[in-house]
Design a protein around this motif. Structure first.
Motif, PDB file in Angstrom:
ATOM      1  N   ALA A  81      40.415  38.819  56.811  1.00  0.00           N
ATOM      2  CA  ALA A  81      41.186  39.475  55.747  1.00  0.00           C
ATOM      3  C   ALA A  81      40.453  39.309  54.435  1.00  0.00           C
ATOM      4  CB  ALA A  81      42.590  38.882  55.656  1.00  0.00           C
ATOM      5  N   GLY A  82      40.540  40.342  53.591  1.00  0.00           N
ATOM      6  CA  GLY A  82      39.850  40.282  52.313  1.00  0.00           C
ATOM      7  C   GLY A  82      40.525  41.124  51.257  1.00  0.00           C
ATOM      8  N   SER A  83      40.338  40.691  50.008  1.00  0.00           N
ATOM      9  CA  SER A  83      40.916  41.405  48.872  1.00  0.00           C
ATOM     10  C   SER A  83      39.930  41.368  47.718  1.00  0.00           C
ATOM     11  CB  SER A  83      42.236  40.743  48.452  1.00  0.00           C
ATOM     12  OG  SER A  83      42.646  41.175  47.178  1.00  0.00           O
ATOM     13  N   VAL A  84      39.682  42.498  47.079  1.00  0.00           N
ATOM     14  CA  VAL A  84      38.853  42.595  45.882  1.00  0.00           C
ATOM     15  C   VAL A  84      39.717  43.187  44.783  1.00  0.00           C
ATOM     16  CG1 VAL A  84      36.859  43.698  44.817  1.00  0.00           C
ATOM     17  CG2 VAL A  84      36.702  42.828  47.159  1.00  0.00           C
ATOM     18  N   GLY A  85      39.845  42.437  43.681  1.00  0.00           N
ATOM     19  CA  GLY A  85      40.734  42.880  42.617  1.00  0.00           C
ATOM     20  C   GLY A  85      39.997  43.273  41.353  1.00  0.00           C
ATOM     21  N   GLU A  86      40.587  44.208  40.616  1.00  0.00           N
ATOM     22  CA  GLU A  86      40.012  44.624  39.338  1.00  0.00           C
ATOM     23  C   GLU A  86      40.183  43.545  38.283  1.00  0.00           C
ATOM     24  OE1 GLU A  86      40.311  48.381  36.173  1.00  0.00           O
ATOM     25  OE2 GLU A  86      41.299  48.465  38.136  1.00  0.00           O
ATOM     26  N   ASP A  87      41.257  42.743  38.410  1.00  0.00           N
ATOM     27  CA  ASP A  87      41.491  41.647  37.471  1.00  0.00           C
ATOM     28  C   ASP A  87      40.646  40.441  37.862  1.00  0.00           C
ATOM     29  OD1 ASP A  87      43.359  43.143  36.051  1.00  0.00           O
ATOM     30  OD2 ASP A  87      44.975  42.562  37.420  1.00  0.00           O
ATOM     31  N   SER A  88      40.569  39.462  36.965  1.00  0.00           N
ATOM     32  CA  SER A  88      39.656  38.345  37.166  1.00  0.00           C
ATOM     33  C   SER A  88      40.233  37.223  38.031  1.00  0.00           C
ATOM     34  CB  SER A  88      39.229  37.756  35.818  1.00  0.00           C
ATOM     35  OG  SER A  88      40.368  37.298  35.110  1.00  0.00           O
ATOM     36  N   TYR A  89      41.514  37.287  38.402  1.00  0.00           N
ATOM     37  CA  TYR A  89      42.073  36.223  39.221  1.00  0.00           C
ATOM     38  C   TYR A  89      42.118  36.668  40.696  1.00  0.00           C
ATOM     39  CZ  TYR A  89      46.342  38.997  38.520  1.00  0.00           C
ATOM     40  OH  TYR A  89      47.264  40.015  38.453  1.00  0.00           O
ATOM     41  N   PRO A  90      41.739  35.766  41.635  1.00  0.00           N
ATOM     42  CA  PRO A  90      41.692  36.130  43.052  1.00  0.00           C
ATOM     43  C   PRO A  90      43.062  36.521  43.590  1.00  0.00           C
ATOM     44  CG  PRO A  90      40.499  34.091  42.642  1.00  0.00           C
ATOM     45  CD  PRO A  90      41.237  34.409  41.392  1.00  0.00           C
ATOM     46  N   GLY A  91      43.062  37.501  44.484  1.00  0.00           N
ATOM     47  CA  GLY A  91      44.296  37.965  45.102  1.00  0.00           C
ATOM     48  C   GLY A  91      44.970  39.097  44.376  1.00  0.00           C
ATOM     49  N   SER A  92      44.338  39.604  43.326  1.00  0.00           N
ATOM     50  CA  SER A  92      44.966  40.673  42.548  1.00  0.00           C
ATOM     51  C   SER A  92      44.835  42.038  43.212  1.00  0.00           C
ATOM     52  CB  SER A  92      44.362  40.719  41.147  1.00  0.00           C
ATOM     53  OG  SER A  92      42.956  40.940  41.209  1.00  0.00           O
ATOM     54  N   GLY A  93      44.001  42.151  44.236  1.00  0.00           N
ATOM     55  CA  GLY A  93      43.834  43.432  44.914  1.00  0.00           C
ATOM     56  C   GLY A  93      44.604  43.478  46.222  1.00  0.00           C
ATOM     57  N   ASP A  94      44.578  44.632  46.866  1.00  0.00           N
ATOM     58  CA  ASP A  94      45.251  44.810  48.150  1.00  0.00           C
ATOM     59  C   ASP A  94      44.431  44.159  49.264  1.00  0.00           C
ATOM     60  OD1 ASP A  94      47.250  46.279  46.917  1.00  0.00           O
ATOM     61  OD2 ASP A  94      46.205  48.195  47.216  1.00  0.00           O
ATOM     62  N   PHE A  95      45.127  43.504  50.194  1.00  0.00           N
ATOM     63  CA  PHE A  95      44.455  42.864  51.324  1.00  0.00           C
ATOM     64  C   PHE A  95      44.197  43.873  52.427  1.00  0.00           C
ATOM     65  CE2 PHE A  95      45.477  38.736  49.556  1.00  0.00           C
ATOM     66  CZ  PHE A  95      44.414  37.966  50.000  1.00  0.00           C
ATOM     67  N   ARG A  96      43.008  43.769  53.004  1.00  0.00           N
ATOM     68  CA  ARG A  96      42.655  44.554  54.183  1.00  0.00           C
ATOM     69  C   ARG A  96      42.386  43.568  55.324  1.00  0.00           C
ATOM     70  NH1 ARG A  96      44.637  49.345  52.907  1.00  0.00           N
ATOM     71  NH2 ARG A  96      44.200  49.688  50.680  1.00  0.00           N
ATOM     72  N   VAL A  97      42.890  43.881  56.508  1.00  0.00           N
ATOM     73  CA  VAL A  97      42.831  42.965  57.646  1.00  0.00           C
ATOM     74  C   VAL A  97      42.100  43.643  58.794  1.00  0.00           C
ATOM     75  CG1 VAL A  97      44.158  41.562  59.280  1.00  0.00           C
ATOM     76  CG2 VAL A  97      45.015  41.912  56.945  1.00  0.00           C
ATOM     77  N   GLY A  98      41.202  42.902  59.412  1.00  0.00           N
ATOM     78  CA  GLY A  98      40.497  43.376  60.595  1.00  0.00           C
ATOM     79  C   GLY A  98      40.627  42.363  61.727  1.00  0.00           C
ATOM     80  N   VAL A  99      40.725  42.863  62.944  1.00  0.00           N
ATOM     81  CA  VAL A  99      40.808  42.003  64.125  1.00  0.00           C
ATOM     82  C   VAL A  99      39.748  42.451  65.123  1.00  0.00           C
ATOM     83  CG1 VAL A  99      43.268  41.566  63.813  1.00  0.00           C
ATOM     84  CG2 VAL A  99      42.526  43.462  65.269  1.00  0.00           C
ATOM     85  N   GLY A 100      39.422  41.575  66.049  1.00  0.00           N
ATOM     86  CA  GLY A 100      38.425  41.986  67.036  1.00  0.00           C
ATOM     87  C   GLY A 100      38.097  40.909  68.033  1.00  0.00           C
ATOM     88  N   LEU A 101      37.184  41.259  68.918  1.00  0.00           N
ATOM     89  CA  LEU A 101      36.696  40.374  69.971  1.00  0.00           C
ATOM     90  C   LEU A 101      35.179  40.395  69.948  1.00  0.00           C
ATOM     91  CD1 LEU A 101      39.038  41.507  72.906  1.00  0.00           C
ATOM     92  CD2 LEU A 101      39.303  39.457  71.492  1.00  0.00           C
ATOM     93  N   GLY A 102      34.585  39.348  70.518  1.00  0.00           N
ATOM     94  CA  GLY A 102      33.130  39.290  70.566  1.00  0.00           C
ATOM     95  C   GLY A 102      32.648  38.482  71.746  1.00  0.00           C
TER      96      GLY A 102
END
Length: 625
Positions: free
Chosen positions: A567-588
C-alpha cells in the motif's frame, strides 16, 4: 553404587607365524586362494522399539543395516557384522540415557555365537533374517552435579559460568547433554574474558540402584586477558598497515571475548579483498596477560565483472553490467564502473532510461575509521513523471558506531536539464546527506530475521534561484522467523517521507516523492501513485507513506513462494498520509541461488486509477525488500 568403566578396545593382530602358515596354505591350494565365498543376501530390522527416535538412532548406528545393500557380504562376514553391532548399539542406548538396557541379536533365529550358524547360513537359499533386539529399560536421570575450580581461588568465575550449563538434576542422563553443558560452561568462561578456559577434569558415575548419573567437573578458567596488537599474514597486494589497523580498532587493548574476535574478523572481510579470513588466538598469554591473535587471510582475484537482468510488463527489459577492481592501489580501494539500460521495450529504445556511474570506495579517510564513497555519473531518463539529463557527483562518508549502527554524511551536486513533455529547463542543486543506518538482519538479499532501518535528511540549495528545501525519508523493514526454521518468514516494510521548506510545486521534479512499481507498491505502474495532471501523468508529491506485508514460505528444496499486500500514498501536502492510498496484492515464486533468490512476482491493483494496468509482472534477483 556401581562405577561404570569401559575397557579400551584392543585390535588383535596376526603374528608372523600365523601369517606364514596362511601363505603356505594358499600356495598349496591355489584354487582356494582365488575362490571367493558367495554373497549372502539378508534382511535386517530393529525390534521391538516403539520409540521412533531411538529406532532411528539404532538404524543409523548398526552397520548390519547400513551396509546391507552397499556392501554385500558372505556368511562369516554377516556374523562378524552382527557381533560388532552389539557393543555399538549398547553405547547408543547409554548415550540416550538407557544405562540399564540390553541388546541381543539373532541370525536366522540363532544367536551369533551358535556353532551351527555358519553351516546353516552356507545352505541358505532365501534371504536370511537378522533381528537386532534392543531392550532400553528405564531412562536414567542426572543425579548430583559438582562443579569445582582449579585453582580454588578461581571459584567465582566458575560459579558464575556454571549457570550457563543448562543441565539440572532430574534431566535425562544423555551423553550429549553432559558434553553440551561442559562446552557451555567453558564458553561462558571465555565470554567473561578468560581465553584459556579449559576442562581440567571430568568424572562420571552411573548408579544403577538409584538409576542416576552423577557428574563432577573441574574447570581451570585461567587468567583474564586483554587483546594484544594483532598480526595479519597471507596478504600479497594489500598493505599490512591497513590490515593491522582494521583489526586493531576492534580488539587491541580490549577485554578478551569471542564476539570481539569475530567483529575483527568481519571487519577484515568487509574490506572486500579476501576470499577467507581466519582468526587464530595464541595458546599462551604474554607476561602482562595479553592474548596475541594472528589473522590468516587469502586474497580474492583483483577484478570482477557481473550484471543483472530484470523485467516489468509495464516497461519491458532492464539490463545492467559492472566491472570492478577490488584493490586499486593496495589499500583495499574499490573502483566500480557500472552501466544500466532500463525500460527497453520493443517499440523504441529511444525512450529508454540510461545510467552510467563510476564509484571509488576508500576503507579509510586519512587512516581514520571511516569509509568514503565517491561517485560520479550521468543519467538520461524519459519517465512518465519527468524527463531528466543530468550529471551527478557525491562523496558519502560512513562511520560505524557499532557492528549494526552506522552514521553517514556527505555533499552531493547535480546539474543538468529537467522538465515535462519534452520541455527541459536547466537546474543545479547542491545538497548534503546526513543519516543513520541500522542493520542486524541475517542476509543482505534474503533476510529471515532482524531489523533494517535508515533515516536520512537531505537539505538542498538551488544554485539557479537560491531556493532551499529539505527532504526527509525514513525506511524500515523487519523479518520474523515465524516457524523457527527460516522456512516461514513474515516480512514487514514501511516508509515515511516529507519535504520541509517548500511546496510541492517548488520542489525539483526528481526530488519529489513517487510511489508504485516493483520496489514500492507492486501492481501499479512505476511512479504512478499520487496526484496526476490533466494528461494523466504523475506530478509527484511532497510526502510519502508506504506499507508492505509479505509472507515468504519455503516449499521444497530451493523453491519458495510469497504472498504480499502493498500500500502506498503520495500527498501534495508535506505531511505523510495526506494522499489517497492505493493497495496492491499478489503472489510470487522464489528460486534460491548462491547469489540470492530469483524473484518472480505478479501484482494486481485493488483500487486502480485511469490508465493503471490490470496486473504487473516483476522479475529480478533478491527479495522485494
Amino acid at each position: 553404587m556401581i562405577r561404570e568403566s569401559y575397557p579400551a578396545v584392543r585390535r588383535r593382530t596376526t603374528g608372523s607365524g600365523a601369517a606364514w602358515a596362511v601363505l603356505v596354505s594358499l600356495l598349496a591350494c591355489p584354487a582356494m586362494a582365488q575362490e571367493e565365498p558367495p554373497d549372502l543376501p539378508y534382511t535386517a530390522e530393529v525390534a521391538p522399539l516403539d520409540d521412533s527416535g531411538l529406532r532411528a538412532t539404532a538404524e543409523a548406528v548398526a552397520q548390519t543395516i547400513r551396509l546391507r545393500e552397499r556392501a554385500p557380504t558372505d556368511a562369516f562376514g554377516l556374523i562378524g557384522r552382527v557381533r560388532a553391532d552389539l557393543p555399538r548399539l549398547m553405547e547408543a542406548l547409554r548415550a540416550e540415557g538407557f544405562w540399564g538396557g540390553s541388546v541381543a541379536a539373532t541370525i536366522a533365529g540363532l544367536q551369533p555365537d551358535d556353532p551351527g550358524l555358519p553351516a546353516l547360513l552356507q545352505r541358505a537359499t532365501e534371504p536370511v533374517p537378522v533381528v537386532l533386539t534392543l531392550t532400553p529399560g528405564p531412562r536414567y536421570l542426572i543425579g548430583r552435579i559438582a562443579i569445582a575450580a582449579e585453582p580454588e581461588a578461581a571459584a567465582g568465575p566458575v560459579r558464575e559460568a556454571a549457570a550457563a550449563s543448562g543441565l539440572a538434576e532430574g534431566d535425562p542422563a544423555r551423553a550429549e547433554a553432559v558434553l553440551s553443558a561442559e562446552t557451555a560452561i567453558r564458553d561462558a568462561l571465555r565470554r567473561s574474558g578468560h581465553p584459556l578456559a579449559a576442562v581440567a577434569g571430568r568424572e562420571v558415575w552411573v548408579d544403577h540402584d538409584r538409576r542416576a548419573m552423577d557428574i563432577a567437573w573441574r574447570f581451570a578458567p585461567g587468567p583474564r586477558a586483554t587483546f594484544a596488537a594483532p598480526e595479519v599474514t597471507g596478504q600479497v597486494r594489500t598493505h599490512a598497515g591497513l590490515l593491522q589497523r582494521t583489526a586493531a580498532r576492534q580488539i587491541e587493548g580490549r577485554d578478551y571475548s569471542p564476539a570481539a574476535l569475530e567483529r575483527a574478523r568481519r571487519a577484515l572481510v568487509a574490506l572486500g579483498v579476501f576470499e577467507s579470513v581466519r582468526a587464530e588466538p595464541a595458546s599462551a598469554l604474554t607476561p602482562d596477560n595479553r592474548l596475541p591473535v594472528t589473522f590468516h587471510v587469502s586474497e580474492r582475484p583483483l577484478r570482477a565483472i557481473g550484471g543483472t537482468v530484470s523485467y516489468e510488463t509495464n516497461y519491458g527489459l532492464g539490463i545492467s553490467a559492472f566491472w570492478e577492481h577490488r584493490n586499486l592501489f593496495g589499500g583495499a580501494e574499490r573502483l566500480r564502473l557500472e552501466a544500466e539500460a532500463a525500460r527497453l521495450s520493443e517499440s523504441s529504445f529511444g525512450n529508454a532510461t540510461y545510467r552510467a556511474f563510476a564509484t571509488l570506495t576508500l576503507p579509510e579517510i586519512w587512516r581514520y575509521d571511516a569509509r568514503l564513497t565517491a561517485r560520479v555519473g550521468a543519467v538520461r531518463e524519459l519517465l512518465e513523471a519527468y524527463d531528466r539529463e543530468a550529471i551527478l557527483v557525491s562523496a558519502l562518508a560512513e562511520r560505524r558506531l557499532s557492528e549494526r549502527l552506522a552514521l553517514q554524511g556527505g555533499p552531493l551536486y547535480e546539474t543538468g536539464r529537467i522538465g515535462r513533455y519534452g520541455v527541459l529547463e536547466d537546474f543545479s542543486l547542491l545538497g548534503f546527506v546526513a543519516g543513520l543506518r541500522w542493520d542486524d538482519t541475517t542476509s543482505l538479499l534474503d533476510p529471515t530475521s532482524g531489523v533494517r532501518a535508515a533515516v536520512t535528511a537531505t537539505p538542498y540549495w538551488s544554485i539557479q534561484d537560491g531556493s532551499t528545501f529539505t527532504r526527509l525519508l525514513a525506511v524500515g523493514s523487519t523479518y520474523l522467523d515465524v516457524t523457527g526454521d527460516a522456512r516461514g518468514v513474515l516480512a514487514l516494510r514501511g516508509a515515511l517521507g516529507a519535504t520541509v521548506g517548500a511546496t510541492r510545486d517548488q520542489i525539483t521534479l526528481d526530488k519529489r516523492f513517487y510511489s508504485g512499481g516493483g520496489g514500492s507498491v507492486r501492481g501499479y505502474t512505476f511512479q504512478s501513485i499520487g496526484p496526476r495532471d490533466a494528461g494523466n501523468r504523475p506530478l509527484g508529491g511532497a510526502s510519502l507513506m508506504e506499507f508492505a506485508v509479505e509472507w515468504r514460505q519455503r516449499i521444497s528444496g530451493p523453491w519458495g513462494a510469497v504472498a504480499f499486500v502493498d500500500a502506498g500514498s503520495v500527498g501534495e501536502d508535506s505531511y505523510p498520509g495526506s494522499g489517497d492510498f492505493r493497495v496492491g496484492v499478489g503472489l510470487g515464486m522464489r528460486y534460491l541461488t548462491a547469489i540470492g533468490p530469483i524473484r518472480v512476482d505478479v501484482g494486481v491493483p485493488l483500487n486502480p486509477e485511469r490508465g493503471d494496468p490490470a496486473y504487473a509482472l516483476y522479475v529480478g534477483i533478491g527479495q522485494a525488500f
